[in-house]
Motif scaffolding. Structure first.
Motif, PDB file in Angstrom:
ATOM      1  N   GLY A   1       0.720  -1.264   0.080  1.00 20.17           N
ATOM      2  CA  GLY A   1      -0.075  -0.098   0.178  1.00 20.17           C
ATOM      3  C   GLY A   1       0.670   1.180  -0.011  1.00 20.17           C
ATOM      4  O   GLY A   1       0.541   2.195  -0.711  1.00 20.17           O
TER       5      GLY A   1
ATOM      6  N   LYS B   1       2.282   1.748  -3.532  1.00 16.16           N
ATOM      7  CA  LYS B   1       1.366   2.100  -4.437  1.00 16.16           C
ATOM      8  C   LYS B   1       1.112   3.815  -4.123  1.00 16.16           C
ATOM      9  O   LYS B   1       1.029   4.535  -4.980  1.00 16.16           O
TER      10      LYS B   1
ATOM     11  N   TYR C   1       1.720   6.758  -6.641  1.00 17.55           N
ATOM     12  CA  TYR C   1       0.468   7.828  -7.045  1.00 17.55           C
ATOM     13  C   TYR C   1       0.932   9.074  -6.871  1.00 17.55           C
ATOM     14  O   TYR C   1       0.700  10.076  -7.623  1.00 17.55           O
TER      15      TYR C   1
ATOM     16  N   MET D   1      -3.499   3.327   1.121  1.00 16.26           N
ATOM     17  CA  MET D   1      -4.383   2.837   0.211  1.00 16.26           C
ATOM     18  C   MET D   1      -5.432   3.927  -0.223  1.00 16.26           C
ATOM     19  O   MET D   1      -5.746   3.967  -1.558  1.00 16.26           O
TER      20      MET D   1
ATOM     21  N   ALA E   1      -3.622   6.300  -2.302  1.00 18.36           N
ATOM     22  CA  ALA E   1      -3.350   5.840  -3.518  1.00 18.36           C
ATOM     23  C   ALA E   1      -4.310   5.839  -4.607  1.00 18.36           C
ATOM     24  O   ALA E   1      -4.398   6.007  -5.810  1.00 18.36           O
ATOM     25  N   ALA E   2      -5.674   4.937  -4.085  1.00 21.76           N
ATOM     26  CA  ALA E   2      -6.632   4.752  -4.935  1.00 21.76           C
ATOM     27  C   ALA E   2      -7.566   6.014  -5.289  1.00 21.76           C
ATOM     28  O   ALA E   2      -8.414   6.327  -6.298  1.00 21.76           O
TER      29      ALA E   2
ATOM     30  N   LYS F   1      -8.531  -1.187  -6.652  1.00 20.24           N
ATOM     31  CA  LYS F   1      -8.077  -0.144  -7.536  1.00 20.24           C
ATOM     32  C   LYS F   1      -6.628  -0.278  -7.855  1.00 20.24           C
ATOM     33  O   LYS F   1      -5.891  -0.112  -9.034  1.00 20.24           O
ATOM     34  N   ILE F   2      -5.896  -0.455  -6.754  1.00 19.44           N
ATOM     35  CA  ILE F   2      -4.341  -0.596  -6.558  1.00 19.44           C
ATOM     36  C   ILE F   2      -3.735  -1.921  -7.029  1.00 19.44           C
ATOM     37  O   ILE F   2      -2.599  -2.274  -7.041  1.00 19.44           O
TER      38      ILE F   2
END
Length: 450
Positions: A183, A186, A190, A262, A265-266, A283-284
């Motif tokens: 997470g 990611k 992002y 997360m 990121a998402a 989504k990730i």
């Protein structure tokens, strides 16, 4: 399997030393206790807490809220865990000295209702809904179906006892650590860099850092109170307490940061005020790994709810612990399937207000009242004499919990614990000086543990 003969329960493999001291030869390593305690805090609700925090805090402040909040719980949980490690008994058995034998029964019933049935059922429902959100249209993810197989898994390890909890923890903890790392990577990808991630702004209405710390503590306060249920398997007071505290701290911080990362990121829309963590996981690109993480994260926490509740009720009734697990687990599952769990939440929150101050009284009794005022050391086993009731202890819990609900500053769980701690010492000191009895009756422990 345990059997009931002539009113006594035989000590079979699933009794798990529920109402006796764990033998020294059965104690576990500090690492074992730490990982088991870490798995206790690893849960969907803790991951969701991280996602909720970044809606009002920057990512850097979310990290600080996680660290300070879990540090507070680790510190006061340490003193609880120290007692469990020293005497090798559960939280409910420890309350026999502080609250009296009948007072301990009240505490056992309180744990059974709040953690063993109420929150166990609520978490099963939460699990079913989350799995359905993660895998829409799949037969195994139909909420009621997921509740059944998920609930049965959670009952299984609670049925086995500490051995089951520890074994599962060895699998679950590495998975969630992997989730945390994934997470974060990611989120960094992002945001573009670590600096950009830590300087990200909240996605919703800003909140002060102290409010974030309060949320972290409120999410996990009950678990720290019942540390002795895990630390009784520690090889010593220090090793049990340290292992549980460090495991709880790291597990909580990891989960909160993972949920926050997360969510950043998402960048998926939330479900009202709740972060949509399942959608974020999809989504990730976590895929089936997300399914495993969701299962293990909830399994390792909710089996502990049932485990602690069953230890509490075993202190009250002369039935095998394994049988109690099945009955309580079945009731919790039924509540979830019928859809009644949300109706219990206000009642459970009300009862939960009075659990943290119990820890305050227990700590005060063990370190101050028993050695300095009562001048009586703690002991357990056949022929141990307890008071039936400790009126001062019960009054201190009620007053500590009630006053904390009236305060407009501080953290509720911490306020009530400190108030009960101070109030109990002062009350006993005054009653002792006035020669007014605050302990009523006597109860001698027999060979059955009652």
């Amino acid at each position: 399997m345990n059997e009931v003969k002539d009113g006594q329960v035989s000590k079979g493999q699933f009794e798990d030393y529920a109402i006796e001291q764990v033998p020294l030869e059965k104690r576990r390593s500090t690492l074992n206790v730490a990982i088991t305690s870490c798995a206790w805090i690893i849960s969907l609700s803790t991951i969701f807490t991280g996602g909720a925090l970044v809606s009002g805090l920057s990512f850097s402040n979310t990290v600080w809220a996680a660290v300070f909040g879990m540090l507070l719980l680790g510190i006061y949980g340490y003193f609880q865990g120290w007692m469990g490690g020293k005497y090798g008994v559960s939280t409910t058995m420890l309350t026999r000295h502080a609250f009296g034998r009948n007072g301990a029964n009240l505490f056992g019933v309180l744990l059974a209702i709040t953690m063993g049935i109420g929150w166990f059922g609520w978490q099963i429902s939460f699990f079913g809904i989350t799995i359905a959100e993660m895998f829409p249209g799949k037969w195994f993810a139909i909420p009621e179906v997921a509740m059944v197989w998920g609930g049965l898994l959670m009952m299984l390890t609670a049925f086995i006892g500490y051995r089951g909890l520890a074994t599962l923890s060895m699998i679950a903890v590495p998975l969630v650590v992997f989730l945390s790392i994934w997470g974060l990577l990611k989120a960094v990808n992002y945001a573009g860099s670590w600096e950009a991630l830590f300087t990200s702004e909240p996605t919703g209405d800003p909140m002060p850092l102290f409010a974030g710390i309060t949320i972290v503590v409120g999410n996990a306060a009950l678990g720290a109170v019942v540390f002795p249920d895990v630390t009784r398997y520690g090889k010593s007071a220090y090793r049990g307490a340290f292992g549980a505290s460090i495991g709880y701290f790291l597990g909580g911080v990891f989960c909160i940061i993972a949920g926050a990362a997360m969510a950043i990121a998402a960048q998926v829309p939330g479900l009202g005020s709740t972060p949509n963590i399942p959608a974020a996981m999809s989504k990730i690109g976590l895929g089936f790994l997300a399914f495993l993480i969701l299962v293990f994260a909830q399994w390792t926490t909710n089996d502990n709810n049932l485990y602690t509740g069953s230890l509490g009720m075993r202190n009250v009734i002369r039935l095998p612990k394994a049988f109690i697990v099945c009955i309580m687990g079945g009731l919790g599952l039924a509540i979830a399937l019928i859809g009644l769990q949300d109706y219990f939440v206000p009642f459970l929150n009300f009862l939960g207000t009075y659990v943290p101050p119990i820890a305050g009284v227990m700590i005060a009794d063990h370190w101050f009242v028993a050695p300095k005022i009562r001048k009586k050391a703690y002991q357990f086993g056949v022929n141990t004499v307890y008071a039936k009731w400790n009126i001062a202890a019960i009054a201190s819990v009620i007053l500590g919990g009630w006053i904390s609900t009236k305060l407009t500053f501080g953290i509720g769980a911490v306020n009530s614990t400190v108030l009960a701690f101070i109030g109990y010492i002062v009350l006993v000191f005054v009653l002792d000086k006035l020669n007014i009895a605050y302990e009523i009756g006597e109860k001698r422990e027999d060979e059955t543990g009652f």
